[in-house]
Design a protein around this motif. Structure first.
Motif, mmCIF file in Angstrom:
data_model
loop_
_atom_site.group_PDB
_atom_site.id
_atom_site.type_symbol
_atom_site.label_atom_id
_atom_site.label_comp_id
_atom_site.label_asym_id
_atom_site.label_seq_id
_atom_site.Cartn_x
_atom_site.Cartn_y
_atom_site.Cartn_z
ATOM 1 N N GLY A 282 64.971 78.815 44.180
ATOM 2 C CA GLY A 282 65.317 77.471 43.724
ATOM 3 C C GLY A 282 66.817 77.256 43.724
ATOM 4 O O GLY A 282 67.321 76.224 44.196
ATOM 5 N N ALA A 283 67.554 78.256 43.208
ATOM 6 C CA ALA A 283 69.016 78.152 43.186
ATOM 7 C C ALA A 283 69.565 78.092 44.608
ATOM 8 O O ALA A 283 70.489 77.309 44.903
ATOM 9 N N ALA A 284 68.974 78.865 45.525
ATOM 10 C CA ALA A 284 69.433 78.852 46.918
ATOM 11 C C ALA A 284 69.165 77.495 47.564
ATOM 12 O O ALA A 284 70.006 76.958 48.286
ATOM 13 N N LEU A 285 67.995 76.921 47.276
ATOM 14 C CA LEU A 285 67.658 75.607 47.839
ATOM 15 C C LEU A 285 68.615 74.544 47.325
ATOM 16 O O LEU A 285 69.125 73.712 48.087
ATOM 17 N N LEU A 286 68.901 74.596 46.006
ATOM 18 C CA LEU A 286 69.811 73.601 45.425
ATOM 19 C C LEU A 286 71.208 73.735 46.007
ATOM 20 O O LEU A 286 71.863 72.730 46.319
ATOM 21 N N SER A 287 71.665 74.987 46.148
ATOM 22 C CA SER A 287 73.015 75.176 46.686
ATOM 23 C C SER A 287 73.069 74.756 48.148
ATOM 24 O O SER A 287 74.102 74.276 48.632
ATOM 25 N N ALA A 288 71.943 74.888 48.862
ATOM 26 C CA ALA A 288 71.923 74.478 50.262
ATOM 27 C C ALA A 288 71.907 72.954 50.393
ATOM 28 O O ALA A 288 72.626 72.387 51.211
ATOM 29 N N LEU A 289 71.092 72.297 49.565
ATOM 30 C CA LEU A 289 70.918 70.854 49.723
ATOM 31 C C LEU A 289 72.086 70.059 49.149
ATOM 32 O O LEU A 289 72.522 69.069 49.726
ATOM 33 N N PHE A 290 72.576 70.481 47.970
ATOM 34 C CA PHE A 290 73.530 69.637 47.248
ATOM 35 C C PHE A 290 74.950 70.183 47.246
ATOM 36 O O PHE A 290 75.893 69.443 47.000
ATOM 37 N N LEU A 291 75.118 71.488 47.466
ATOM 38 C CA LEU A 291 76.465 72.062 47.397
ATOM 39 C C LEU A 291 76.982 72.472 48.771
ATOM 40 O O LEU A 291 77.999 73.143 48.885
ATOM 41 N N GLY A 292 76.254 72.098 49.823
ATOM 42 C CA GLY A 292 76.758 72.340 51.166
ATOM 43 C C GLY A 292 76.545 73.740 51.696
ATOM 44 O O GLY A 292 77.204 74.149 52.646
ATOM 45 N N GLY A 293 75.629 74.509 51.098
ATOM 46 C CA GLY A 293 75.340 75.850 51.611
ATOM 47 C C GLY A 293 76.586 76.705 51.708
ATOM 48 O O GLY A 293 77.348 76.803 50.751
ATOM 49 N N PRO A 294 76.827 77.328 52.862
ATOM 50 C CA PRO A 294 78.008 78.183 53.017
ATOM 51 C C PRO A 294 79.261 77.386 53.376
ATOM 52 O O PRO A 294 80.053 77.831 54.215
ATOM 53 N N ALA A 295 79.450 76.225 52.715
ATOM 54 C CA ALA A 295 80.388 75.219 53.202
ATOM 55 C C ALA A 295 81.773 75.686 53.650
ATOM 56 O O ALA A 295 82.084 75.548 54.834
ATOM 57 N N PRO A 296 82.614 76.262 52.768
ATOM 58 C CA PRO A 296 83.954 76.572 53.300
ATOM 59 C C PRO A 296 83.935 77.726 54.292
ATOM 60 O O PRO A 296 84.808 77.820 55.154
ATOM 61 N N ALA A 297 82.924 78.613 54.196
ATOM 62 C CA ALA A 297 82.909 79.815 55.036
ATOM 63 C C ALA A 297 82.138 79.614 56.334
ATOM 64 O O ALA A 297 82.208 80.443 57.229
#
Lengths: 192, 329
Positions: free
Chosen positions: B241-256
């Motif tokens: 669930g935390a991984a899904l939320l970070s992927a959908l709303f926080l841009g996944g691996p965004a800066p990296a």
């Protein structure tokens, strides 16, 4: 493998608290032991709500006639391996209710008990100490069983002949159970 | 790519990373961190690092009884179904880059479905264990399911609408390309957080468990190995669930995500840990600072407050999309 399981059992004792006609003193102290001040989660101890999840039954009170079949049933519902702690003077011997018309004489009148914790009421420290010591004891027992399994030559007709293997804990208790309990108020107090 | 190599990478994804081994370790670690932070917030010391592992091993070694009144086949199958669901869901969530281990158009729907499998397995296991407490617990589980699933789906569809795709990997790539969408999607993130908390049946939405009323609800008859599986399911569900939320709303691996090669891979995994642990910490703080709601209060909050907010969020996303495309001046 057995060693790993012993380690896990030692690290994660889940208790079930059952009031068998106690005056509520020991129950309040048991609940006290679960509070953040004593923080028993440090030892992995958790209070569980159903006998199916529990490893250790902490029973208080002298066991009223009404509670006796229920105590037995809760004990039978707990999955193996299970341990029982009699917490408080009443639970250990019947206490002030000894020879009372509506009570049994302590928890061991109904189910086998592994550890007696005296006190009226028991202090939370004594209870925590009791659980920790009981776990150490049962760990030693399991170790001895494993040793006996690995080296059957040290066991003769079910009785260990080596000093490293402790005797069956129930062997000498049955005698004292049948003997009259007058004068035998409390077992040895637990050091805190 | 040859078939053998395909098979090897598939097995690697399935069994090692981000599949079974990784999820097992990270799930137990997440449970430890959750319990430790919870304890620290209560001014306690908390459990040792190996505590979740000790609990798990101990339960595996215990007797696992089947009650007489239970329907044995369903009772035994229930723990495995939920566990299989959450383990499969992780394969479609991006971890180290914007590309998930397996992906196809519409995998977001599959992930959402697989994430609600544990609730259903809990329902079937509890209902067929033949205990009154577990039956009340399971009816509450289902009532709660109807409460949180709709806001959760609406919140998860907001980034899908923004990206114009139902593929999780596509959404991550879109948010990575337009990082300002993280702020636009903040209300949806909050809704998804609350819904995830309800999905995991943690305080304040632990109504189906409710120790003081129901004696652990649906799990009341479960012991030993099956209980261990249910607990592992909860842990892994928290991580997924935390991984899904970070992927959908926080841009996944965004800066990296932009970094190439193995350095980018490691950086992506580090960013994944930072973001998922942030989500888990938020859920833990929520668990520590509030008290349990009643079942009708919970459904009330989710239907009357969170569903309208989620609808407004989707409208907002549409408006922002039209504005950036120059349709609205």
């Amino acid at each position: 493998m057995g060693r790993i399981i012993d380690w896990a059992r030692n690290r994660s004792p889940w208790i079930l608290h059952l009031n068998c006609g106690s005056c509520n003193g020991c129950d309040i102290e048991t609940i006290d032991a679960l509070m953040p001040r004593y923080d028993i989660e440090r030892f992995g101890i958790q209070q569980k709500d159903t006998p199916r999840h529990a490893d250790i039954l902490v029973a208080t009170g002298p066991v009223t006639e009404q509670m006796a079949p229920r105590l037995k049933r809760v004990y039978e519902q707990m999955p193996e391996p299970k341990l029982v702690i009699a917490a408080g003077s009443c639970a250990s011997t019947g206490g002030v209710f000894y020879d009372c018309y509506n009570c049994r004489e302590g928890i061991d009148d109904v189910i086998p008990v592994d550890m007696y914790i005296p006190g009226c009421p028991t202090s939370p420290e004594a209870l925590i100490d009791g659980i920790v010591k009981l776990l150490a004891e049962s760990g030693k027992e399991a170790q001895a069983e494993r040793l006996a399994e690995k080296k059957p030559e040290i066991v003769e007709e079910g009785t260990p002949i080596d000093e490293a293997v402790p005797k069956e804990p129930d062997a000498d208790r049955t005698e004292t159970d049948d003997a009259p309990q007058e004068g035998a108020d409390e077992p040895e107090p637990v050091e805190v | 790519m040859s078939l053998e190599l395909d098979l090897a990478t598939g097995l690697l994804y399935l069994l090692v990373f981000p599949g079974f081994a990784f999820l097992f370790v990270y799930g137990l670690t997440a449970e430890y961190l959750d319990r430790k932070l919870y304890a620290r917030l209560q001014n306690r010391v908390g459990p040792p690092v190996v505590q979740p592992l000790a609990d798990f091993l101990k339960l595996l070694a215990k007797e696992s009884a089947v009650p007489e009144d239970a329907t044995a086949r369903i009772y035994n199958a229930a723990p495995w179904t939920g566990l299989a669901g959450v383990f499969t869901a992780m394969l479609y969530v991006p971890v180290w880059s914007e590309q998930a281990a397996f992906a196809f158009e519409g995998d977001l729907v599959v992930v959402l479905f697989l994430l609600s499998l544990p609730s259903f397995s809990l329902f079937f296991g509890g209902w067929y264990s033949g205990n009154v407490f577990s039956r009340i617990g399971t009816t509450r589980t289902i009532t709660q399911l109807f409460g949180y699933e709709i806001p959760f789906f609406l919140a998860c569809f907001a980034p899908a609408v923004a990206a114009g795709t139902l593929s999780t990997s596509g959404i991550v790539a879109f948010v990575e390309a337009n990082p300002l969408y993280v702020f636009v999607l903040l209300p949806a993130f909050a809704i998804a957080l609350l819904s995830l908390q309800a999905k995991l049946e943690r305080i304040p939405f632990d109504i189906p468990e409710a120790e003081t009323e129901l004696a652990t609800g649906a799990l009341v008859e479960y012991s030993g190995r099956k209980l261990a599986l249910f607990r592992l399911t909860k842990d892994v569900e928290l991580v997924v669930g935390a991984a899904l939320l970070s992927a959908l709303f926080l841009g996944g691996p965004a800066p990296a995500g932009a970094i190439e090669g193995s350095v980018g891979l490691v950086a992506g995994v580090v960013v994944f840990f930072v973001k998922t642990l942030t989500v888990i910490a938020l859920l833990t703080v929520l668990k520590a600072v509030v008290a349990r709601l009643r079942i009708e209060q919970m459904v009330d909050v989710f239907y009357r407050v969170l569903v309208p907010v989620a609808l407004v969020q989707i409208a907002l996303v549409l408006a922002v999309g039209l504005y950036t495309n120059g349709v609205i001046p």
